[in-house]
Design a protein around this motif. Structure first.
Motif, PDB file in Angstrom:
ATOM      1  N   ALA A  33     -21.741  55.446 117.784  1.00 27.14           N
ATOM      2  CA  ALA A  33     -20.485  55.109 117.115  1.00 27.14           C
ATOM      3  C   ALA A  33     -19.374  56.079 117.519  1.00 27.14           C
ATOM      4  CB  ALA A  33     -20.670  55.105 115.601  1.00 27.14           C
ATOM      5  N   ARG A  34     -19.668  57.371 117.539  1.00 30.41           N
ATOM      6  CA  ARG A  34     -18.663  58.367 117.931  1.00 30.41           C
ATOM      7  C   ARG A  34     -18.211  58.161 119.378  1.00 30.41           C
ATOM      8  NH1 ARG A  34     -22.299  62.456 115.573  1.00 30.41           N
ATOM      9  NH2 ARG A  34     -21.718  62.601 113.395  1.00 30.41           N
ATOM     10  N   ASP A  35     -19.177  57.863 120.238  1.00 31.34           N
ATOM     11  CA  ASP A  35     -18.864  57.647 121.649  1.00 31.34           C
ATOM     12  C   ASP A  35     -17.976  56.415 121.826  1.00 31.34           C
ATOM     13  OD1 ASP A  35     -19.559  56.286 124.397  1.00 31.34           O
ATOM     14  OD2 ASP A  35     -20.102  58.392 124.638  1.00 31.34           O
ATOM     15  N   ILE A  36     -18.323  55.337 121.155  1.00 30.30           N
ATOM     16  CA  ILE A  36     -17.499  54.126 121.240  1.00 30.30           C
ATOM     17  C   ILE A  36     -16.089  54.415 120.741  1.00 30.30           C
ATOM     18  CG2 ILE A  36     -17.160  51.813 120.259  1.00 30.30           C
ATOM     19  CD1 ILE A  36     -20.237  51.454 120.481  1.00 30.30           C
ATOM     20  N   TRP A  37     -15.969  55.122 119.625  1.00 37.60           N
ATOM     21  CA  TRP A  37     -14.644  55.462 119.099  1.00 37.60           C
ATOM     22  C   TRP A  37     -13.864  56.324 120.093  1.00 37.60           C
ATOM     23  CZ3 TRP A  37     -11.520  53.578 115.672  1.00 37.60           C
ATOM     24  CH2 TRP A  37     -10.421  54.328 115.248  1.00 37.60           C
ATOM     25  N   ALA A  38     -14.540  57.297 120.691  1.00 38.66           N
ATOM     26  CA  ALA A  38     -13.875  58.193 121.635  1.00 38.66           C
ATOM     27  C   ALA A  38     -13.357  57.454 122.862  1.00 38.66           C
ATOM     28  CB  ALA A  38     -14.832  59.311 122.060  1.00 38.66           C
TER      29      ALA A  38
ATOM     30  N   VAL B 211     -22.037  49.537 123.716  1.00 40.12           N
ATOM     31  CA  VAL B 211     -23.280  50.187 123.271  1.00 40.12           C
ATOM     32  C   VAL B 211     -24.069  50.666 124.489  1.00 40.12           C
ATOM     33  CG1 VAL B 211     -25.553  49.777 122.215  1.00 40.12           C
ATOM     34  CG2 VAL B 211     -23.473  49.027 121.032  1.00 40.12           C
ATOM     35  N   VAL B 212     -24.207  49.808 125.492  1.00 37.44           N
ATOM     36  CA  VAL B 212     -24.941  50.190 126.704  1.00 37.44           C
ATOM     37  C   VAL B 212     -24.256  51.372 127.384  1.00 37.44           C
ATOM     38  CG1 VAL B 212     -25.636  49.435 129.024  1.00 37.44           C
ATOM     39  CG2 VAL B 212     -25.970  47.913 127.055  1.00 37.44           C
TER      40      VAL B 212
ATOM     41  N   TYR C 185     -20.505  47.810 111.803  1.00 34.64           N
ATOM     42  CA  TYR C 185     -21.520  46.802 111.481  1.00 34.64           C
ATOM     43  C   TYR C 185     -21.797  45.959 112.732  1.00 34.64           C
ATOM     44  CZ  TYR C 185     -23.539  42.432 109.973  1.00 34.64           C
ATOM     45  OH  TYR C 185     -24.343  41.337 109.876  1.00 34.64           O
ATOM     46  N   ASP C 186     -20.736  45.514 113.387  1.00 33.21           N
ATOM     47  CA  ASP C 186     -20.879  44.665 114.568  1.00 33.21           C
ATOM     48  C   ASP C 186     -21.563  45.396 115.718  1.00 33.21           C
ATOM     49  OD1 ASP C 186     -19.699  42.400 113.367  1.00 33.21           O
ATOM     50  OD2 ASP C 186     -17.700  43.180 113.776  1.00 33.21           O
ATOM     51  N   MET C 187     -21.407  46.715 115.780  1.00 38.07           N
ATOM     52  CA  MET C 187     -22.104  47.523 116.780  1.00 38.07           C
ATOM     53  C   MET C 187     -23.621  47.390 116.571  1.00 38.07           C
ATOM     54  SD  MET C 187     -22.038  51.683 117.093  1.00 38.07           S
ATOM     55  CE  MET C 187     -22.876  51.871 115.514  1.00 38.07           C
TER      56      MET C 187
ATOM     57  N   ALA D 113     -25.838  55.063 127.951  1.00 41.39           N
ATOM     58  CA  ALA D 113     -25.932  55.608 129.308  1.00 41.39           C
ATOM     59  C   ALA D 113     -25.246  56.969 129.393  1.00 41.39           C
ATOM     60  CB  ALA D 113     -25.323  54.634 130.308  1.00 41.39           C
ATOM     61  N   ARG D 114     -24.086  57.104 128.740  1.00 44.78           N
ATOM     62  CA  ARG D 114     -23.380  58.396 128.772  1.00 44.78           C
ATOM     63  C   ARG D 114     -24.149  59.487 128.040  1.00 44.78           C
ATOM     64  NH1 ARG D 114     -18.456  55.187 128.639  1.00 44.78           N
ATOM     65  NH2 ARG D 114     -18.621  54.918 126.386  1.00 44.78           N
ATOM     66  N   ASN D 115     -25.096  59.095 127.207  1.00 46.52           N
ATOM     67  CA  ASN D 115     -25.871  60.062 126.423  1.00 46.52           C
ATOM     68  C   ASN D 115     -27.321  60.130 126.887  1.00 46.52           C
ATOM     69  OD1 ASN D 115     -24.139  61.198 124.055  1.00 46.52           O
ATOM     70  ND2 ASN D 115     -23.530  59.055 124.278  1.00 46.52           N
ATOM     71  N   GLY D 116     -27.533  59.908 128.166  1.00 42.34           N
ATOM     72  CA  GLY D 116     -28.856  60.071 128.749  1.00 42.34           C
ATOM     73  C   GLY D 116     -29.825  58.936 128.489  1.00 42.34           C
ATOM     74  N   GLY D 117     -29.320  57.797 128.042  1.00 45.17           N
ATOM     75  CA  GLY D 117     -30.173  56.630 127.837  1.00 45.17           C
ATOM     76  C   GLY D 117     -30.682  56.461 126.426  1.00 45.17           C
ATOM     77  N   GLU D 118     -30.421  57.440 125.561  1.00 42.34           N
ATOM     78  CA  GLU D 118     -30.802  57.300 124.164  1.00 42.34           C
ATOM     79  C   GLU D 118     -29.910  58.159 123.293  1.00 42.34           C
ATOM     80  OE1 GLU D 118     -34.879  58.455 123.643  1.00 42.34           O
ATOM     81  OE2 GLU D 118     -34.372  60.561 123.442  1.00 42.34           O
ATOM     82  N   ALA D 119     -29.668  57.664 122.081  1.00 38.95           N
ATOM     83  CA  ALA D 119     -28.817  58.406 121.161  1.00 38.95           C
ATOM     84  C   ALA D 119     -28.990  57.848 119.754  1.00 38.95           C
ATOM     85  CB  ALA D 119     -27.355  58.310 121.577  1.00 38.95           C
ATOM     86  N   HIS D 120     -28.729  58.688 118.787  1.00 38.22           N
ATOM     87  CA  HIS D 120     -28.705  58.252 117.393  1.00 38.22           C
ATOM     88  C   HIS D 120     -27.534  57.291 117.223  1.00 38.22           C
ATOM     89  CE1 HIS D 120     -28.155  58.448 113.032  1.00 38.22           C
ATOM     90  NE2 HIS D 120     -29.443  58.772 113.001  1.00 38.22           N
TER      91      HIS D 120
END
Length: 85
Positions: A29-34, A12-13, A52-54, A17-24
């Motif tokens: 979820a998409r980033d973690i999957w990718a 999650v962190v 859910y665990d995320m 961080a990859r999305n500028g420090g904030e994201a929906h």
């Protein structure tokens, strides 16, 4: 090798961080999957509950002051956005 539930905190962190420090949360979820699809696929039951665990992981990060309190828009924000790329 599969993922562990605890790994989701770091993921999650990293995603924030990859999305500028904030994201929906959906972007997270998409980033973690990718970035962790193969680990999630090998994670047994976590494969079926990771989204859910995320959310659980983000709540734990809020309790530690790493992520700011939630807002109603579903935007998650790192408390220290200066460390985000």
């Amino acid at each position: 090798m599969g993922a562990e539930r605890e790994a989701l905190k770091a993921w999650v962190v990293e995603a924030l961080a990859r999305n500028g420090g904030e994201a929906h949360l959906l972007v997270v979820a998409r980033d973690i999957w990718a970035h962790h699809e193969q680990e999630l696929r090998g994670a047994g039951d976590l494969f079926f509950s990771w989204q859910y665990d995320m959310r659980w992981a983000c709540t734990a990060l809020r309790e530690k002051g790493i992520v700011l309190p939630a807002n109603k828009s579903g935007i998650w924000t790192l408390a220290d956005r200066g460390s985000a790329p």
